[in-house]
Motif scaffolding. Structure first.
Motif, mmCIF file in Angstrom:
data_model
loop_
_atom_site.group_PDB
_atom_site.id
_atom_site.type_symbol
_atom_site.label_atom_id
_atom_site.label_comp_id
_atom_site.label_asym_id
_atom_site.label_seq_id
_atom_site.Cartn_x
_atom_site.Cartn_y
_atom_site.Cartn_z
ATOM 1 N N THR A 110 0.844 -1.205 0.000
ATOM 2 C CA THR A 110 0.000 0.000 0.000
ATOM 3 C C THR A 110 0.872 1.246 0.000
ATOM 4 O OG1 THR A 110 -1.764 -1.163 1.176
ATOM 5 C CG2 THR A 110 -1.802 1.248 1.258
ATOM 6 N N LYS A 111 1.895 1.279 0.860
ATOM 7 C CA LYS A 111 2.790 2.434 0.902
ATOM 8 C C LYS A 111 3.598 2.565 -0.381
ATOM 9 C CE LYS A 111 3.043 2.497 5.901
ATOM 10 N NZ LYS A 111 3.821 2.175 7.088
ATOM 11 N N ILE A 112 3.990 1.449 -0.958
ATOM 12 C CA ILE A 112 4.716 1.482 -2.226
ATOM 13 C C ILE A 112 3.827 2.076 -3.308
ATOM 14 C CG2 ILE A 112 5.731 0.059 -4.065
ATOM 15 C CD1 ILE A 112 6.681 -1.859 -1.803
ATOM 16 N N MET A 116 4.320 5.497 -5.522
ATOM 17 C CA MET A 116 4.298 5.452 -6.978
ATOM 18 C C MET A 116 3.359 6.522 -7.540
ATOM 19 S SD MET A 116 4.242 1.333 -7.517
ATOM 20 C CE MET A 116 4.174 1.379 -9.291
ATOM 21 N N ASN A 117 2.273 6.776 -6.839
ATOM 22 C CA ASN A 117 1.296 7.778 -7.288
ATOM 23 C C ASN A 117 1.814 9.189 -7.087
ATOM 24 O OD1 ASN A 117 -0.629 5.961 -8.209
ATOM 25 N ND2 ASN A 117 -1.539 5.741 -6.191
ATOM 26 N N GLU A 118 2.800 9.383 -6.197
ATOM 27 C CA GLU A 118 3.371 10.704 -5.949
ATOM 28 C C GLU A 118 4.313 11.123 -7.065
ATOM 29 O OE1 GLU A 118 5.272 10.551 -2.136
ATOM 30 O OE2 GLU A 118 3.391 10.209 -1.062
#
Length: 119
Positions: A110-112, A116-118
């Protein structure tokens, strides 16, 4: 490419979405491989969403790239969205949790995905 695993030998199984395949999954694979010498990696077929941004082909590609040096020791199989694993009695296999180091357990897909979306 045809699988080189031996279907008659004991085999470990890993089931997941692998969204994305990361170092924690890699370490889990190594521990599973130590148990039997070969692993079936099952990719749960899931509709694409925020939590499942990669299609099956991309998930499979990511796994194969990460496991390049383990050729012939694993096979990838796409399966339905399995949510329950049920069995009736002791039939020759066990379901077990593999304890990995806390640093590895803390890896979060989830954090990865958020990072990635940032980008």
């Amino acid at each position: 490419m045809k699988s080189r695993i031996d279907y008659n030998r004991p085999t470990a199984m890993m089931l997941g979405r692998w969204q994305p395949w990361h170092q924690g999954h890699q370490e889990l694979f190594k521990k599973a491989l130590e148990k039997t010498g070969q692993v079936i990696i099952m990719i749960r077929s899931m509709p694409n969403s925020k939590d499942n941004p990669f299609d099956i082909k991309k998930v499979e590609q990511n796994i194969k790239e990460s496991l390049e040096s383990y050729h012939g020791m694993y096979e990838i199989i796409v399966v339905p969205n399995i949510t329950n694993i049920c069995y009736g009695r002791g039939v020759g296999y066990k379901i077990e949790e593999i304890e990995l180091p806390k640093k590895i357990q803390a890896i979060s897909a989830t954090k990865i995905r958020e990072k990635m979306n940032e980008i």
